[in-house]
Design a protein around this motif. Structure first.
Motif, PDB file in Angstrom:
ATOM      1  N   VAL A  46      -1.072  -0.526  -1.939  1.00 54.18           N
ATOM      2  CA  VAL A  46      -1.959  -1.255  -0.820  1.00 54.18           C
ATOM      3  C   VAL A  46      -2.256  -0.266   0.193  1.00 54.18           C
ATOM      4  CG1 VAL A  46      -1.726  -2.995   1.081  1.00 54.18           C
ATOM      5  CG2 VAL A  46      -1.071  -3.503  -1.112  1.00 54.18           C
ATOM      6  N   LEU A  47      -1.275   0.645   0.787  1.00 57.73           N
ATOM      7  CA  LEU A  47      -1.296   1.694   1.617  1.00 57.73           C
ATOM      8  C   LEU A  47      -2.479   2.593   1.358  1.00 57.73           C
ATOM      9  CD1 LEU A  47       0.842   1.273   4.032  1.00 57.73           C
ATOM     10  CD2 LEU A  47       1.522   3.629   3.422  1.00 57.73           C
ATOM     11  N   LEU A  48      -2.419   3.089  -0.126  1.00 53.52           N
ATOM     12  CA  LEU A  48      -3.408   3.966  -0.540  1.00 53.52           C
ATOM     13  C   LEU A  48      -4.659   3.378  -0.511  1.00 53.52           C
ATOM     14  CD1 LEU A  48      -1.352   5.812  -3.458  1.00 53.52           C
ATOM     15  CD2 LEU A  48      -2.060   6.779  -1.412  1.00 53.52           C
ATOM     16  N   ALA A  49      -4.803   2.179  -0.786  1.00 57.68           N
ATOM     17  CA  ALA A  49      -6.064   1.593  -0.738  1.00 57.68           C
ATOM     18  C   ALA A  49      -6.676   1.352   0.443  1.00 57.68           C
ATOM     19  CB  ALA A  49      -6.069   0.206  -1.378  1.00 57.68           C
ATOM     20  N   LEU A  50      -5.857   1.071   1.548  1.00 57.50           N
ATOM     21  CA  LEU A  50      -6.178   0.869   2.778  1.00 57.50           C
ATOM     22  C   LEU A  50      -6.671   2.232   3.335  1.00 57.50           C
ATOM     23  CD1 LEU A  50      -3.634  -1.642   4.433  1.00 57.50           C
ATOM     24  CD2 LEU A  50      -6.219  -1.909   3.976  1.00 57.50           C
ATOM     25  N   ALA A  51      -5.956   3.229   2.809  1.00 56.70           N
ATOM     26  CA  ALA A  51      -6.448   4.482   3.510  1.00 56.70           C
ATOM     27  C   ALA A  51      -7.307   5.318   2.689  1.00 56.70           C
ATOM     28  CB  ALA A  51      -4.861   5.238   3.560  1.00 56.70           C
ATOM     29  N   LEU A  54      -9.809   7.590   4.154  1.00 59.44           N
ATOM     30  CA  LEU A  54      -9.210   8.907   4.993  1.00 59.44           C
ATOM     31  C   LEU A  54      -8.600   9.929   3.783  1.00 59.44           C
ATOM     32  CD1 LEU A  54      -8.398   8.933   7.785  1.00 59.44           C
ATOM     33  CD2 LEU A  54      -6.038   8.575   7.033  1.00 59.44           C
ATOM     34  N   LEU A  55      -8.299   9.149   2.582  1.00 57.43           N
ATOM     35  CA  LEU A  55      -7.785  10.064   1.527  1.00 57.43           C
ATOM     36  C   LEU A  55      -8.943  10.940   1.030  1.00 57.43           C
ATOM     37  CD1 LEU A  55      -4.947   8.067   0.208  1.00 57.43           C
ATOM     38  CD2 LEU A  55      -4.714  10.060   1.020  1.00 57.43           C
ATOM     39  N   GLN A  61     -13.936  14.540  -0.934  1.00 54.29           N
ATOM     40  CA  GLN A  61     -14.684  14.055  -2.075  1.00 54.29           C
ATOM     41  C   GLN A  61     -15.389  12.695  -1.771  1.00 54.29           C
ATOM     42  OE1 GLN A  61     -15.596  15.829  -4.723  1.00 54.29           O
ATOM     43  NE2 GLN A  61     -14.244  17.420  -4.212  1.00 54.29           N
ATOM     44  N   ASP A  62     -16.430  12.372  -2.271  1.00 51.90           N
ATOM     45  CA  ASP A  62     -17.084  10.861  -2.090  1.00 51.90           C
ATOM     46  C   ASP A  62     -17.112  10.606  -3.525  1.00 51.90           C
ATOM     47  OD1 ASP A  62     -18.956   9.103  -2.194  1.00 51.90           O
ATOM     48  OD2 ASP A  62     -20.521  10.241  -1.055  1.00 51.90           O
ATOM     49  N   PRO A  63     -16.686   9.227  -3.614  1.00 54.96           N
ATOM     50  CA  PRO A  63     -16.647   8.546  -4.962  1.00 54.96           C
ATOM     51  C   PRO A  63     -17.917   8.660  -5.595  1.00 54.96           C
ATOM     52  CG  PRO A  63     -16.272   6.760  -3.125  1.00 54.96           C
ATOM     53  CD  PRO A  63     -16.129   8.198  -2.525  1.00 54.96           C
ATOM     54  N   THR A 104     -10.659   9.580  -5.887  1.00 53.93           N
ATOM     55  CA  THR A 104     -11.244   8.767  -5.058  1.00 53.93           C
ATOM     56  C   THR A 104     -11.919   7.485  -5.785  1.00 53.93           C
ATOM     57  OG1 THR A 104     -13.187   9.655  -5.282  1.00 53.93           O
ATOM     58  CG2 THR A 104     -11.736  10.233  -3.290  1.00 53.93           C
ATOM     59  N   ARG A 105     -12.513   7.699  -6.784  1.00 54.51           N
ATOM     60  CA  ARG A 105     -13.146   6.337  -7.866  1.00 54.51           C
ATOM     61  C   ARG A 105     -11.958   5.347  -7.803  1.00 54.51           C
ATOM     62  NH1 ARG A 105     -18.001   5.885  -8.709  1.00 54.51           N
ATOM     63  NH2 ARG A 105     -17.894   4.324 -10.303  1.00 54.51           N
ATOM     64  N   LEU A 106     -10.721   5.933  -8.218  1.00 59.28           N
ATOM     65  CA  LEU A 106      -9.450   5.099  -8.673  1.00 59.28           C
ATOM     66  C   LEU A 106      -9.164   4.246  -7.413  1.00 59.28           C
ATOM     67  CD1 LEU A 106      -7.739   7.125 -11.149  1.00 59.28           C
ATOM     68  CD2 LEU A 106      -8.772   4.884 -11.557  1.00 59.28           C
TER      69      LEU A 106
END
Lengths: 327, 554, 329
Positions: A46-51, A54-55, A61-63, A104-106
């Motif tokens: 969830v944290l990764l998804a929210l960020a 930012l990531l 990279q742009d997804p 980034t797509r994931l």
């Protein structure tokens, strides 16, 4: 029941005086390492998804940006480099054919998965609780009508109807919202049936009768006596609904009727995977593995929540073994 | 030594609880012996370890993580050291067990005769057909009419008493030497209980069976056994011939236990005169003149039916009664007599199909003010998610009281009044024993200062010593506050203790009603006599005389 | 009993009627021009007008629905322009894109779906129930723990991931089997079976997890009941306790659930069919959705609804028969 013997001394881990149900549930949950591990993994996700934005910035990279230079167009678009083109720029490699950044797509795919799964669950719970309570406490005719509708909703094949729905909705309607609405509106029957059954059995309990005798109104009884007791089973069911909803979203996207490109989604990434079995296995395994682990984690967490919240779970250990003792 | 049927020495049983290495001691050093053909009763309250001892005789704790100490020999077999095969031979063939709840103790999916035949085939190398024939013959032996046909029925098609007979038939099928009966009649009505006890008695005499009877009911034991073993908290506190123990208990606990057993023959304790009761009622603002006093609750031709069409059953069929302030009306009857349905109609929880209920002269629709109820089940009568203080305060809040300090003060006062501590206010129901929960239920019922409290089996889930305390509390409060009380129970002795008048119900109708002493001492209706006769008495000689009357010398 | 059956059938019919109404409303009354959608992307205005005429879209909505119902129950004629099309009952409409009657199309696709569902049924009854039974027999041991973990993992796995991984392993890497293509049973029974093997395993194993759980939990629940204690106290052995008495509790739920699942699969295992390219009802649906062939979508949804509703009614009946403690009412 046989006259069961009560333990002469309080059992170890006996509760502190005044411990309410919620702290008890939390204590039980804490004793299940698998559930805690699953919860931890999900919190991280969830944290990764929210960020994700930012990531994405961090990795530069742009997804949705194409990188034709990273795929071998002569070989049908297989990513250049090993393991699907992993490099310092593209941490998990690139998508075959387009060369879009997989990491980034994931991440953005996780946002869609979580959003749809959680959103649909909230909607299901809202509709289900209202319908279930009304069916159990409303007047006879209304109650029977809602119970019938609930039965029908449960009987109908959700996936098929959701697929059909996507055929008639205008293409410019936001897809994630459509998925939330479709899953939520088509699949509240389970919650409603459970709430109705629980309410009906609770309503016959002596403490609810006592509340009626004291002159409480139906609404007040529903709010003060029934809802707190319903909270546990509803939360349990909701926790188990989340992975189910996530699978439905992934399935719809896999079939090409869910999230539309260019928005990434795990299921959608897998729909083209067959072509790349040999040439780029990482492209198949990454979204599949991520989806598998996430769904499994939600299932394990849901199961942990169930045992922690089930008022009999604690005593089932004792009563159950006690039963077996005499058995 | 080897001619003993049961030889238990220093039996210790520890049950695992929760964490590793944590145990609770259920049985702590019990020793006793029993000769062939003898009958021993193990008596104790819940938690005394009596059922655990019975289970240990068949080695039923094996494989459950339970720790056992001491030795148990049954008919020469060392139960602790026996191999699995030896243990299986012992179970059923040498010693057979009869369980409490006859419905759940039989497999719902198979015919009763097939289940008995299955047990027979475990122990005897016979054909399926022969086993079936044997099953029918034992069913016939325990008094099941038309045994051939009934053996093909599944358990739910049997009545409670018939099921218990079928279980006893299963126990007899391999001609064991010892019958272990664990609360065999607790789930049964008193008249059926008497029949089953007579059956067990007859079997003992005719088949020479040894009987080990485990029960919480001293009366049941007094009727059926030669010797008593009294247990408390895992210890055997007293043992001796039944007449001696009953007449002159040596142990203080046994004395307390016997004193708490409600007696059918004891006239009710003297109570303050009608005068004081009326005054108290006057204080509550209900009373009128003595003669023209309006009943607190009055039922006129109450009927209630359930179901529709062919499956319509009449639970209550035309009941009229009246209860005045300061008066206790006892309602007794067996299961299915409609007494609970009647109680729920009196407080307005259930609408009557026809007939009327008047509260203080007014006909009420829905739930009238000023009525409360005390429920049977101490577990479900309190909301598990609310502290007991809040449960007591609920009627006050519902009545519109907003002053938090006043609410809390009243709840605390009530807690104290029913014998609990004010500090219990913030505790949750699971922290209390059954008797304490029942006290909380009483406090909640008192909170809105009701005119009428209907108690539906308020003490039947409690141990006998707790039972005595709770009934005493109810009687005391009722006199003090001048409330009208309807006391519904299946236990005739308990009803006698608390009631001014009593109504005997059968199949939804009141067959007899009158002042309590008159009904109990000079019952007019044959059914009342039958009920009173069936109640076990604490005197083996009287029991023998009753049995003589009931079955005749045979 | 008769009353129970009639009541259940009546209920099922009612559900179907409601479903037809809902589906009809959704697809023909909701947004867009149905004639345009029905005809397809490449139709010119004249063709569209003809389709509109044929579909009776110029009539009022209620009349349209009644025509639709009439078609379902008694058959109908599509007249308009030159041709008159007759459509026998149950008439689900006409697919202009396929130039076929929907009913015909569906009947043609049914054998593939049925083949898939049948094999899956066999697998979950053997593997699923077997696994559940084994873990109940070996309860408390290492076997049970392994089986529980496997079951849990299989429960959460989306069916298409299972299928993808199987395809990847068996066909792409190990190359034990070629990538499956559906061969009708009538053409070549052996090839039919070989090509359906992977879809069967995928769907069967996926469903098995559920059946293993239900078998295990019902069996264990029954094992904790009082009557098991009775038979244990009479010297009945552990194996007989589980296989004769405890398993009995799992029979009714497994049978009833199998009926429901089988019915749902007859309605189309959309994901499995789509993944393995099996030309069944499910694939027909998803293809219909992709090209927005509304008559086909409506037809499949109604057909699937019918299968599911009938399966539900059958399941209730089977449950009542299998669990004779339930009184029929």
């Amino acid at each position: 029941m046989t006259v069961l013997l009560e333990p002469a001394a309080p059992a170890p881990g006996a509760l502190a005086p005044g411990a309410g149900p919620a702290p008890r549930a939390w204590r039980r949950l804490r004793r299940r390492p698998a559930a805690l591990l699953a919860g931890g993994a999900l919190a991280l996700l969830v944290l990764l998804a929210l960020a994700a934005p930012l990531l994405a910035q961090l990795s530069g990279q742009d997804p949705n940006a194409y990188h034709d230079d990273l795929v071998d167009s002569a070989r049908g678009g297989v990513p250049l480099g090993s393991f699907g083109g992993i490099s310092g720029d593209h941490w998990l490699g690139v998508e075959p054919g387009t060369g879009r950044d997989l990491f980034t797509r994931l991440l953005y795919g996780a946002r869609v998965s979580l959003l749809v799964a959680l959103g649909a669950t909230v909607l299901q719970v809202l509709l289900g609780v209202v319908a279930g309570l009304t069916a159990a406490l409303g007047n006879r005719l209304l109650g029977r009508l809602i119970a019938r509708v609930t039965d029908v909703m449960i009987a109908l094949p959700l996936l098929v109807l959701a697929i059909a729905l996507t055929a008639v909705v205008p293409p410019d309607f936001p897809r994630p919202l459509l998925l939330v609405l479709a899953i939520g509106i088509l699949d509240w029957g389970g919650v409603a049936r459970m709430v109705r059954a629980q309410t009906l059995s609770l309503r016959g309990l002596d403490f609810v009768e006592a509340a009626r005798l004291s002159g409480n109104s139906t609404l007040r009884i529903a709010r003060r006596e029934l809802l707190p007791s319903l909270a546990a089973p509803v939360i349990t069911l909701a926790a188990l609904k989340v992975p189910t909803n996530m699978v439905i979203e992934a399935s719809l996207s896999f079939l090409g009727v869910g999230v539309k490109p260019p928005t990434p989604s795990w299921g959608q990434m897998l729909s083209g995977a067959q072509t790349w079995f040999r040439a780029d296995p990482a492209y198949v395994l990454l979204p599949a593995g991520l989806l598998f682990v996430t769904v499994l984690a939600f299932t394990v967490l849901g199961d942990g929540v169930r045992t922690a919240l089930d008022p009999r779970a604690g005593s089932r250990l004792r009563v159950g073994t006690r039963k077996e003792r005499t058995a | 030594m080897s001619d003993l049927l049961v030889d238990v020495r220093d039996l210790v049983v520890d049950f695992p609880v929760g964490g590793p290495g944590a145990y609770v001691r259920a049985v702590d050093g019990v020793s006793f012996t029993m000769g062939p053909g003898h009958a021993l009763g193990i008596v104790g309250e819940s938690g005394s370890g009596k059922s655990t001892v019975a289970a240990a005789l068949l080695g039923l704790h094996r494989g459950t993580g339970t720790r056992l100490g001491g030795t148990v020999r049954v008919a020469g077999t060392d139960v602790g050291g026996a191999s699995a095969a030896e243990l299986r031979r012992l179970r059923g063939a040498t010693a057979a067990m009869v369980f409490q709840d006859p419905l759940s103790s039989l497999d719902p999916y198979y015919a009763v005769g097939d289940q008995i035949a299955e047990v027979y085939r475990v122990h005897a190398a016979v054909s399926r057909r022969a086993a079936r024939a044997r099953a029918v013959s034992v069913l016939d032996r325990v008094g099941i009419p038309d045994a051939v046909r009934r053996s093909r029925a599944r358990p739910h098609e049997f009545s409670g008493g018939m099921r218990q007979r079928a279980l006893i038939a299963m126990a007899l099928v391999c001609e064991p030497r010892l019958l272990i009966a664990d609360e065999p009649t607790t789930a049964l009505d008193v008249t059926v209980q008497a029949q089953i006890l007579d059956l067990l008695h007859g079997l003992r005499r005719e088949e020479g069976l040894g009987l080990l009877l485990v029960t919480h009911d001293v009366g049941v034991a007094a009727e059926s056994v030669d010797e008593l073993l009294v247990m408390r908290d895992g210890h055997a506190v007293e043992r001796g011939p039944v007449a001696e123990v009953l007449a002159g208990p040596a142990d203080p606990y046994t004395r307390a236990l016997l004193a708490a057993v409600p007696r059918l023959d004891a006239p009710r304790k003297p109570r303050p005169s009608r005068e004081t009761a009326t005054t108290a009622a006057g204080v509550a603002g209900v009373a009128g003149g003595d003669g023209a006093e309006v009943p607190v609750v009055e039922a006129l031709g109450l009927r209630r039916e359930f179901g529709r069409g062919k499956r319509r059953v009449t639970a209550v069929g035309g009941v009229s009664l009246a209860v005045r302030a300061g008066e206790t009306l006892g309602v007794v009857g067996e299961s299915g007599s409609g007494k609970s349905t009647l109680g729920r109609m009196l407080v307005g929880l259930l609408e009557p199909s026809s007939g009327r209920v008047r509260h203080a002269g007014d006909e009420a629709r829905g739930i009238p003010a000023g009525v409360q109820m005390v429920f049977q089940d101490p577990v479900s009568s309190l909301n598990p998610r609310r502290s007991v203080g809040e449960s007591i305060a609920d009627p006050l809040r519902a009545a519109g009281e907003r002053d938090e300090a006043a609410i809390r003060a009243r709840a605390l006062a009530l807690l104290e009044r029913v014998g609990l501590e004010p500090g219990h206010y913030d505790r949750y129901p699971h922290e209390f024993s059954g008797g304490q929960r029942q006290r909380v239920g009483i406090a909640r019922a008192l909170a809105p200062r009701p005119r009428l409290i209907v108690c539906d089996e308020p003490v039947s889930a409690l141990d006998v010593t707790t039972q005595a305390q709770v009934t005493a509390l109810l009687a005391e409060l009722q006199q003090e506050l001048g409330i009208a009380l309807v006391f519904i129970a299946h236990d005739l002795a308990v009803v006698r203790q608390v009631s001014d008048r009593v109504a005997v119900m059968r199949s939804g109708e009141i067959v007899e009603e009158g002042p309590v002493d008159e009904v109990y001492d000079r019952p007019a209706h044959p059914y009342t006599r039958q009920l009173l006769d069936a109640v076990p008495v604490l005197d083996p000689e009287l029991a023998a005389a009753r049995r003589h009357r009931a079955v005749g010398p045979s | 009993m008769t009353r129970f059956v009639l009541g259940r059938l009546g209920g099922a019919l009612l559900v179907l009627l409601v479903l037809s109404l809902a589906v009809y409303a959704l697809f023909y009354v909701a947004p867009g021009d149905p004639a345009r959608l029905a005809c397809g992307e490449r139709c010119n205005p004249a063709q569209i007008a003809q389709v509109r005429e044929q579909l009776g879209l110029n009539d009022s909505v209620v009349v349209q629905y009644l025509h639709f119902l009439q078609g379902l129950l008694a058959g109908r004629d599509y007249s308009g322009g030159a041709a008159v099309l007759h459509c026998d009952a149950p008439c689900l409409g006409f697919s202009y894109q396929n130039d076929r009657q929907v009913t015909e199309l569906l009947l043609e696709r049914l054998p593939a779906t049925f083949s898939l569902a049948l094999g899956a049924l066999v697998i979950w009854l053997v593997v699923g129930v077997g696994t559940g039974l084994l873990s109940a027999l070996r309860r408390g041991g290492a076997t049970e723990r392994v089986l529980t973990v496997l079951t849990l993992a299989a429960t959460g796995t989306p069916v298409f991931i299972l299928g993808l991984l199987l395809l990847m392993a068996v066909c792409a890497y190990l190359q034990w089997l070629p990538f499956p293509t559906y061969v009708p049973f009538g053409e070549d029974a052996e090839q039919w079976a070989w090509n359906l093997l992977l879809p069967w395993i995928t769907l069967g194993v996926f469903e098995s997890a559920k059946y293993a759980r239900i078998t295990r939990s019902s069996t264990l629940e029954t094992l904790a009941e009082d009557h098991i204690r009775t038979f244990r106290a009479y010297g009945v052995g552990e194996r007989a306790l589980v296989t004769r008495h405890a398993v009995r509790g799992a029979v009714a739920p497994v049978i009833a659930l199998s009926a429901v699942d089988f019915g749902t699969m007859i309605g189309g295992a959309v994901l499995t069919e789509s993944l393995f390219g099996i030309p069944g009802l499910g694939k027909t649906l998803i293809d219909g959705v992709r090209v927005v062939d509304l008559p086909v979508v409506v037809g499949v949804v109604l057909a699937i609804g019918t299968a599911v509703v009938i399966a539900g009614a059958v399941a209730d009946l089977l449950y009542a028969v299998a669990d004779r403690r339930v009184t029929l009412s």
